[in-house]
Design a protein around this motif. Sequence first.
Motif, PDB file in Angstrom:
ATOM      1  N   LYS A 295       0.847  -1.194   0.000  1.00  0.00           N
ATOM      2  CA  LYS A 295       0.000   0.000   0.000  1.00  0.00           C
ATOM      3  C   LYS A 295       0.879   1.239   0.000  1.00  0.00           C
ATOM      4  CE  LYS A 295      -3.870  -1.932   2.678  1.00  0.00           C
ATOM      5  NZ  LYS A 295      -3.253  -3.080   3.341  1.00  0.00           N
ATOM      6  N   ILE A 307      -5.075   6.615  -1.211  1.00  0.00           N
ATOM      7  CA  ILE A 307      -4.381   5.396  -0.797  1.00  0.00           C
ATOM      8  C   ILE A 307      -4.585   4.354  -1.890  1.00  0.00           C
ATOM      9  CG2 ILE A 307      -4.204   3.575   0.942  1.00  0.00           C
ATOM     10  CD1 ILE A 307      -5.324   5.568   2.967  1.00  0.00           C
ATOM     11  N   CYS A 335       3.544   7.935   5.645  1.00  0.00           N
ATOM     12  CA  CYS A 335       2.794   6.806   6.191  1.00  0.00           C
ATOM     13  C   CYS A 335       3.376   6.384   7.533  1.00  0.00           C
ATOM     14  CB  CYS A 335       2.855   5.614   5.232  1.00  0.00           C
ATOM     15  SG  CYS A 335       2.137   5.945   3.609  1.00  0.00           S
ATOM     16  N   GLU A 340       0.230  -0.323   9.576  1.00  0.00           N
ATOM     17  CA  GLU A 340      -0.523   0.434   8.576  1.00  0.00           C
ATOM     18  C   GLU A 340      -1.693   1.115   9.267  1.00  0.00           C
ATOM     19  OE1 GLU A 340      -1.518  -2.370   5.550  1.00  0.00           O
ATOM     20  OE2 GLU A 340       0.512  -2.443   4.734  1.00  0.00           O
ATOM     21  N   LEU A 357      -6.515   4.915   9.149  1.00  0.00           N
ATOM     22  CA  LEU A 357      -7.018   3.918   8.207  1.00  0.00           C
ATOM     23  C   LEU A 357      -8.067   3.035   8.888  1.00  0.00           C
ATOM     24  CD1 LEU A 357      -4.436   4.836   6.703  1.00  0.00           C
ATOM     25  CD2 LEU A 357      -4.181   2.480   5.928  1.00  0.00           C
ATOM     26  N   THR A 358      -9.133   2.752   8.187  1.00  0.00           N
ATOM     27  CA  THR A 358     -10.189   1.881   8.714  1.00  0.00           C
ATOM     28  C   THR A 358      -9.728   0.420   8.703  1.00  0.00           C
ATOM     29  OG1 THR A 358     -11.164   1.605   6.525  1.00  0.00           O
ATOM     30  CG2 THR A 358     -11.951   3.461   7.848  1.00  0.00           C
ATOM     31  N   LEU A 361      -9.344  -1.074   5.282  1.00  0.00           N
ATOM     32  CA  LEU A 361      -8.150  -0.658   4.559  1.00  0.00           C
ATOM     33  C   LEU A 361      -6.905  -1.354   5.085  1.00  0.00           C
ATOM     34  CD1 LEU A 361      -8.748   3.193   4.192  1.00  0.00           C
ATOM     35  CD2 LEU A 361      -8.925   1.443   2.412  1.00  0.00           C
ATOM     36  N   ARG A 362      -6.895  -1.619   6.401  1.00  0.00           N
ATOM     37  CA  ARG A 362      -5.737  -2.288   6.997  1.00  0.00           C
ATOM     38  C   ARG A 362      -5.693  -3.767   6.650  1.00  0.00           C
ATOM     39  NH1 ARG A 362      -7.154   0.872  11.640  1.00  0.00           N
ATOM     40  NH2 ARG A 362      -7.998  -0.999  12.677  1.00  0.00           N
ATOM     41  N   LEU A 375     -12.106   9.218   3.259  1.00  0.00           N
ATOM     42  CA  LEU A 375     -11.517   9.415   4.578  1.00  0.00           C
ATOM     43  C   LEU A 375     -11.701  10.857   5.032  1.00  0.00           C
ATOM     44  CD1 LEU A 375      -8.084   7.559   4.162  1.00  0.00           C
ATOM     45  CD2 LEU A 375     -10.199   6.659   5.121  1.00  0.00           C
TER      46      LEU A 375
END
Length: 738
Positions: A295, A307, A335, A340, A357-358, A361-362, A375
Amino acid sequence: MAATAIQFKTNYAVSSKIEPFYKGGKVQINKDGTYMFCTCGTKVNVIDIGTGKVTKSIEQEDQEDITCFSVSPDDEILVTSSRALLLKQWDWKEKMCTRTWKAIHTSPVASMAFDSTSTLLATGGCDSTIKIWDVIKQYCTHNLKGSSGIVHLVEFHPDISRLQLFSSSMDYKVRLWNLNTSKCIVVLDAHYSAVTSLAFTSDGNTLVSSGRDKICTVWDLKTYKSQRTVPVYEFVGYNDEVLDVKFLGPTDTHIVVATNSPQLKVFELATLNCQILYGHTDTVLALDVFKQGTKFASCSKDKTIRIWKMNKETGEVNCVAQGLGHAHGVGIISCSRLKEGFIVSGSQDCTLKLWALTKSLRANSSEKITEPEVLRADLTEKVHDKDINSVVVSPNDKLIATGSQDKTAKLWSASDFSLVGVFRGHNRGIWSVQFSPMDQILATSSADGTVKLWGLQDFNCLKTFEGHDASVLKTIFVSRGTQLLTSGSDGLLKLWTIKTNECVITLDAHENKVWGLHCNKKDDLVVTGATDSCIIIWKDVTEIELAEEQAKQEEQILKHQELSNLLHEKKYVKALGLAISLDQPQTVLTVIKAILGESNGQERLESTMLKLRQDQKESVLKFCIMWNTNSKNCHEAQSIVQILLRNEAPEQLLQYNGIKAAVEGLIPYTERHFQRVNRLFQASMFLDYMWQNMRLTEKSSDSDMQAEEMELESFFPMDKAANGAKKAVIAPTHDCIQ
């Protein structure tokens, strides 16, 4: 951490290079599909399709930009046109211009094409006219008028018996010309932008046209009607200004590049295959990659961050989230390092934002996301009074450092953006901040040309590195935090050892500002990108060079031992040949002195020299220039010169490589040695003269003494008294002579 466990780097070498080979315009592939031709300024580049590398560059001698070109179907002829209104015919395989003639057009030629027989050439000009040339007989056969504006495309129908020419101009229409009548017989109208290329099916009854409106139109040439449309994909060959570049992938197999464009480019390093990533609507300014490498984040002038996620199996990259909230362009992004977890961005509005990050997303799901998540910033803080030029998250994700145009760097808590400390000391704006991976140290680089290291406990400056003559744009730690690699606006890279403040090496391969600088996970590759449009992969060659040096030293030891054995065995030809191969003048001199030390040394040296190859004789003659400058070694040098002059014809000596420099170097010192020998010879003659005079004087004295004795004997009787008187008379006389 033991210092002995760290291998300091000493050098980087260019491993690969992505250079601009295409700046727009025509692209043509030769008949067997092995080469691709495209324009790049004053050159036509010939690219090997198999390797993707430029194999030839045909360049205008007058340095005028090439406006268009065409390669004949038989692959024998290349014709180029320039802004000087000249057409040049080339033997492109030999890179040789065979003919030049005036284009007759009143403005530059914008397009050209050969017919299928390679005998006719059509040129379309910016003056709205089309001219057809007989390449064999070298004259103009047609002058077609009626196009609207610049004629940027011409193409013969592949069936020469039809005698048809197709063209397109500024009105986005395709015109069909009958060459028997020199008249336009039909106009094909379907595109909403400039038509860029034409292609025919094998039967010649179907035409495909592509345009800048990103569509292809299929035409029936019997009815001249449009049948259908298909998509058009972009060709990647020019990177414009590279603003940032990062390694990408779990094992750093790719790089992602921001190129002064809304689109991002992802290159696979093994093949240089490229993906173009669409999403931003204005120039992408900066990039950063998460630790896992799958990512990464980007920020843009369009006030957003994005992202992106790479599929591990296919390498395909897609946008998975978009961040909205900045009031101005977002110039820098970083980042989180440990996990992450979040992204930090800095904007021209002087604010810093943290984006969490939700869970989705992780997650490392390989499912393709059709619609990016939106976001919102979790934290926002105004952190500087001027533009934020750099931001970086600490290795433990607890601190954030920022560098600004206001000449300061600041340290912030990642949990609530509370100010921890301020670093003051630079005289101009700070371009880059970087945490040490091993110690509690922050590195900053500035437009004042310096790099500084700061302690995170007391915010004091620990070291300053001076050496760049221009702004230092980027700084990274290498060699486990013991060295720094910096890039400048003058295109130079510098490698520094922190402990000694020493600049180990300066690397010069870019021609302009190096904005992109990133190291891979193994710490053995570095990628750089600059405003000269070049992307360079640098390889750490420290161990390679060390191994080569050790191997070279071992080889030298073995050769010296072999040389000693050969001298001991009096194998002088092999010994001299080996000494010459070592390229060490002193070693060769030692061998020559050993030969001359023999009882018949001069003869042995002559026979040995005559058995050498010409290149070996050239090397010895080159060494003689050095030996001849020293009176201690001039005898050996003059012996070699004498042997060569006596045994080599003047014509043969003139063929020696570097003979002119050798003669020029030998003459002054040879004259000096000759004058010195003359003076010694004169001095020796004087000594001989004195010695002869002394011998004559001694003989004369002995004769006088005998005469005196005879005369005295005639007056004195020969008794003891007489003898005493005789001695009394002779002794004073002899003393006077002495």
